[in-house]
Design a protein around this motif. Structure first.
Motif, mmCIF file in Angstrom:
data_model
loop_
_atom_site.group_PDB
_atom_site.id
_atom_site.type_symbol
_atom_site.label_atom_id
_atom_site.label_comp_id
_atom_site.label_asym_id
_atom_site.label_seq_id
_atom_site.Cartn_x
_atom_site.Cartn_y
_atom_site.Cartn_z
ATOM 1 N N ASN A 18 0.859 -1.175 0.000
ATOM 2 C CA ASN A 18 0.000 0.000 0.000
ATOM 3 C C ASN A 18 0.900 1.232 0.000
ATOM 4 O OD1 ASN A 18 -0.797 2.229 1.821
ATOM 5 N ND2 ASN A 18 -2.741 1.181 2.017
ATOM 6 N N ASN A 19 0.616 2.169 -0.893
ATOM 7 C CA ASN A 19 1.331 3.448 -0.908
ATOM 8 C C ASN A 19 0.480 4.439 -0.113
ATOM 9 O OD1 ASN A 19 2.346 5.997 -1.447
ATOM 10 N ND2 ASN A 19 2.771 5.575 -3.589
ATOM 11 N N PRO A 20 0.913 4.801 1.089
ATOM 12 C CA PRO A 20 0.080 5.648 1.944
ATOM 13 C C PRO A 20 -0.202 7.035 1.373
ATOM 14 C CG PRO A 20 2.262 5.349 2.904
ATOM 15 C CD PRO A 20 2.181 4.440 1.712
ATOM 16 N N LYS A 21 0.591 7.472 0.415
ATOM 17 C CA LYS A 21 0.322 8.771 -0.213
ATOM 18 C C LYS A 21 -0.822 8.690 -1.220
ATOM 19 C CE LYS A 21 4.996 10.537 0.292
ATOM 20 N NZ LYS A 21 6.181 11.047 -0.400
ATOM 21 N N VAL A 22 -1.146 7.481 -1.656
ATOM 22 C CA VAL A 22 -2.145 7.290 -2.699
ATOM 23 C C VAL A 22 -3.361 6.493 -2.212
ATOM 24 C CG1 VAL A 22 -2.531 6.312 -5.003
ATOM 25 C CG2 VAL A 22 -0.336 7.361 -4.459
ATOM 26 N N HIS A 23 -3.124 5.488 -1.356
ATOM 27 C CA HIS A 23 -4.172 4.550 -0.961
ATOM 28 C C HIS A 23 -4.637 4.768 0.479
ATOM 29 C CE1 HIS A 23 -1.596 2.233 -3.941
ATOM 30 N NE2 HIS A 23 -2.726 2.446 -4.585
ATOM 31 N N THR A 24 -5.888 4.438 0.736
ATOM 32 C CA THR A 24 -6.398 4.459 2.107
ATOM 33 C C THR A 24 -5.682 3.358 2.899
ATOM 34 O OG1 THR A 24 -8.200 2.974 1.516
ATOM 35 C CG2 THR A 24 -8.668 5.347 1.416
ATOM 36 N N PRO A 25 -5.594 3.487 4.226
ATOM 37 C CA PRO A 25 -4.827 2.521 5.035
ATOM 38 C C PRO A 25 -5.251 1.062 4.878
ATOM 39 C CG PRO A 25 -5.370 4.434 6.343
ATOM 40 C CD PRO A 25 -6.108 4.582 5.035
ATOM 41 N N GLU A 26 -6.531 0.801 4.655
ATOM 42 C CA GLU A 26 -6.999 -0.584 4.548
ATOM 43 C C GLU A 26 -6.813 -1.181 3.149
ATOM 44 O OE1 GLU A 26 -10.226 2.159 3.500
ATOM 45 O OE2 GLU A 26 -9.008 2.039 5.281
ATOM 46 N N ARG A 27 -6.525 -0.368 2.164
ATOM 47 C CA ARG A 27 -6.363 -0.834 0.782
ATOM 48 C C ARG A 27 -5.101 -1.672 0.644
ATOM 49 N NH1 ARG A 27 -6.969 1.479 -4.749
ATOM 50 N NH2 ARG A 27 -6.622 -0.380 -6.000
ATOM 51 N N ARG A 28 -5.197 -2.765 -0.080
ATOM 52 C CA ARG A 28 -4.045 -3.624 -0.346
ATOM 53 C C ARG A 28 -3.923 -3.873 -1.831
ATOM 54 N NH1 ARG A 28 -3.207 -2.063 3.835
ATOM 55 N NH2 ARG A 28 -2.725 -3.129 5.768
ATOM 56 N N LYS A 29 -2.818 -3.455 -2.402
ATOM 57 C CA LYS A 29 -2.447 -3.805 -3.770
ATOM 58 C C LYS A 29 -1.627 -5.093 -3.646
ATOM 59 C CE LYS A 29 -2.646 -1.129 -6.847
ATOM 60 N NZ LYS A 29 -3.550 -1.034 -7.963
ATOM 61 N N THR A 30 -1.549 -5.870 -4.706
ATOM 62 C CA THR A 30 -0.805 -7.123 -4.605
ATOM 63 C C THR A 30 0.082 -7.356 -5.820
ATOM 64 O OG1 THR A 30 -2.647 -8.369 -5.580
ATOM 65 C CG2 THR A 30 -2.546 -8.277 -3.180
ATOM 66 N N TRP A 31 1.215 -7.936 -5.529
ATOM 67 C CA TRP A 31 2.092 -8.494 -6.548
ATOM 68 C C TRP A 31 2.172 -9.983 -6.255
ATOM 69 C CZ3 TRP A 31 6.898 -4.761 -6.216
ATOM 70 C CH2 TRP A 31 6.588 -3.562 -6.862
ATOM 71 N N LEU A 32 2.330 -10.767 -7.281
ATOM 72 C CA LEU A 32 2.521 -12.198 -7.115
ATOM 73 C C LEU A 32 3.995 -12.510 -7.311
ATOM 74 C CD1 LEU A 32 -0.554 -13.475 -9.137
ATOM 75 C CD2 LEU A 32 -0.353 -13.142 -6.669
ATOM 76 N N ALA A 33 4.487 -13.482 -6.556
ATOM 77 C CA ALA A 33 5.914 -13.807 -6.628
ATOM 78 C C ALA A 33 6.144 -15.315 -6.617
ATOM 79 C CB ALA A 33 6.653 -13.179 -5.448
ATOM 80 N N CYS A 34 7.162 -15.733 -7.360
ATOM 81 C CA CYS A 34 7.634 -17.114 -7.292
ATOM 82 C C CYS A 34 8.606 -17.183 -6.100
ATOM 83 C CB CYS A 34 8.324 -17.506 -8.598
ATOM 84 S SG CYS A 34 9.833 -16.557 -8.947
ATOM 85 N N ASP A 35 9.056 -18.381 -5.768
ATOM 86 C CA ASP A 35 10.005 -18.528 -4.656
ATOM 87 C C ASP A 35 11.271 -17.704 -4.890
ATOM 88 O OD1 ASP A 35 8.585 -20.187 -2.879
ATOM 89 O OD2 ASP A 35 9.176 -21.992 -3.977
ATOM 90 N N GLU A 36 11.751 -17.683 -6.124
ATOM 91 C CA GLU A 36 12.997 -16.993 -6.441
ATOM 92 C C GLU A 36 12.899 -15.467 -6.259
ATOM 93 O OE1 GLU A 36 16.009 -16.265 -10.227
ATOM 94 O OE2 GLU A 36 14.526 -17.864 -10.344
ATOM 95 N N HIS A 37 11.762 -14.875 -6.546
ATOM 96 C CA HIS A 37 11.645 -13.415 -6.521
ATOM 97 C C HIS A 37 10.911 -12.845 -5.301
ATOM 98 C CE1 HIS A 37 12.446 -14.012 -10.907
ATOM 99 N NE2 HIS A 37 13.343 -13.093 -10.566
#
Length: 70
Positions: A18-37
């Motif tokens: 969450n980027n606090p300058k852009v998103h409300t505190p409860e908002r969650r953006k997500t990235w997906l990751a493999c074990d390596e990254h």
């Protein structure tokens, strides 16, 4: 699929942020990751103060399912 640039591996982790300058505190953006990254993506967000959580994709999906039902 992993969110790391150029990676085509299956995602195993959800990196929630969450980027606090852009998103409300409860908002969650997500990235997906493999074990390596997982560590690289988490560190990138943590250095900026954006990292909120890192959980296995299966756990994230279970949590989302419970929230939709409840």
């Amino acid at each position: 699929m992993c969110s790391a640039k150029g990676c085509r591996a299956a995602a195993v982790w959800v990196v929630a942020w969450n980027n606090p300058k852009v998103h409300t505190p409860e908002r969650r953006k997500t990235w997906l990751a493999c074990d390596e990254h997982r560590e690289h993506l988490s560190s990138f967000l943590d250095m900026r103060g954006f990292l909120k959580d890192v959980v296995r994709l299966t756990e994230w999906q279970e949590q989302e399912g419970r929230q939709e039902k409840g």
